[in-house]
Design a protein around this motif. Structure first.
Motif, PDB file in Angstrom:
ATOM      1  N   HIS A   1       0.961  -1.175   0.027  1.00  0.00           N
ATOM      2  CA  HIS A   1       0.180   0.123   0.069  1.00  0.00           C
ATOM      3  C   HIS A   1       0.788   1.444  -0.023  1.00  0.00           C
ATOM      4  O   HIS A   1       0.692   2.177  -0.957  1.00  0.00           O
ATOM      5  CB  HIS A   1      -0.858  -0.041   1.331  1.00  0.00           C
ATOM      6  N   TYR A   2       1.996   1.433   0.897  1.00  0.00           N
ATOM      7  CA  TYR A   2       2.627   2.407   1.033  1.00  0.00           C
ATOM      8  C   TYR A   2       3.434   2.670  -0.305  1.00  0.00           C
ATOM      9  O   TYR A   2       3.851   3.839  -0.654  1.00  0.00           O
ATOM     10  CB  TYR A   2       3.552   2.233   2.368  1.00  0.00           C
ATOM     11  N   LEU A   3       4.056   1.403  -1.027  1.00  0.00           N
ATOM     12  CA  LEU A   3       4.756   1.667  -2.210  1.00  0.00           C
ATOM     13  C   LEU A   3       4.055   2.037  -3.064  1.00  0.00           C
ATOM     14  O   LEU A   3       4.478   2.991  -3.962  1.00  0.00           O
ATOM     15  CB  LEU A   3       5.514   0.168  -2.301  1.00  0.00           C
ATOM     16  N   GLY A   4       2.706   1.896  -3.355  1.00  0.00           N
ATOM     17  CA  GLY A   4       1.648   2.458  -4.147  1.00  0.00           C
ATOM     18  C   GLY A   4       1.754   3.721  -3.917  1.00  0.00           C
ATOM     19  O   GLY A   4       1.780   4.525  -5.135  1.00  0.00           O
ATOM     20  N   ILE A   5       1.583   4.254  -2.774  1.00  0.00           N
ATOM     21  CA  ILE A   5       1.168   5.858  -2.572  1.00  0.00           C
ATOM     22  C   ILE A   5       2.702   6.495  -3.029  1.00  0.00           C
ATOM     23  O   ILE A   5       2.632   7.441  -3.647  1.00  0.00           O
ATOM     24  CB  ILE A   5       0.937   6.035  -1.058  1.00  0.00           C
TER      25      ILE A   5
END
Length: 204
Positions: A125-129
């Motif tokens: 999730h954070y990598l996507g953001i």
């Protein structure tokens, strides 16, 4: 990182793109940027510190750089191992064996022997953001992500791409190509060869 980026520019997914970003998810997270067909660095000669962009500023997990909430503190192999060990009540392994330890954790997870899904989903999730923020700010033609298959695993793909879709400026999302590649130690040698070729062509 610069060698990996050169390898992609000359021989890999960046061979047909003058503007692309390479992100390497390893024990740490690094990035390198090609713009106008040239590998670039900042005014002080420092390459992109993508891993130290803030995903949870002030209140996030501590990072070795001294700040809190860095992307690296959630998405790097080191961090995934650290969070998994905290969750499982295990001792943190030494630096020398972290890569095989990560492979072991992933094998245990795939076999449903341990539950670290929350850690992996959060990393995806954070990598996507972070990738969404980069695309929105830099408008690269392509983004190449090298590293473990966290964002490519079927059960984690949704977390990455949902975050990417929700946080990328809409006009840019469909125009930016994404490539996921496993780690390839031979890429360093290809990057070194590319560096020599760059100097040869520059001198001719």
């Amino acid at each position: 990182m610069n060698l990996l980026a050169r390898a992609e520019h000359w021989y890999g997914a960046g061979a047909h793109a003058d503007d692309f970003t390479l992100i390497n998810v390893d024990l740490a997270i690094g990035a390198a940027l090609y713009r106008g067909g040239q590998l670039i660095s900042g005014a002080h000669g420092i390459a992109s510190e993508f891993g130290h962009t803030k995903i949870m500023p002030d209140i996030g997990r501590p990072c070795f750089c001294g700040a809190k909430g860095c992307l690296q503190a959630y998405c790097s192999i080191h961090s995934i191992i650290e969070q998994s060990c905290e969750r499982l009540g295990r001792q943190m392994p030494s630096h020398e064996v972290m890569n095989p330890c990560f492979d072991g954790l992933m094998a245990e997870y795939a076999a449903a022997e341990i539950d670290i899904r929350t850690v992996l989903e959060q990393a995806s999730h954070y990598l996507g953001i972070a990738v969404a923020n980069h695309i929105t700010m830099q408008d690269p033609e392509a983004v190449i992500i090298i590293g473990p298959p966290v964002a490519r695993m079927d059960e984690l793909r949704g977390a990455f791409f949902t975050a990417l879709e929700q946080n990328t400026f809409p006009a840019l999302r469909r125009r930016t190509r994404l490539h996921f590649k496993p780690r390839d130690q031979g890429a360093y040698a290809r990057g070194a060869a590319a560096m020599v070729l760059e100097h040869v062509y520059a001198a001719s």
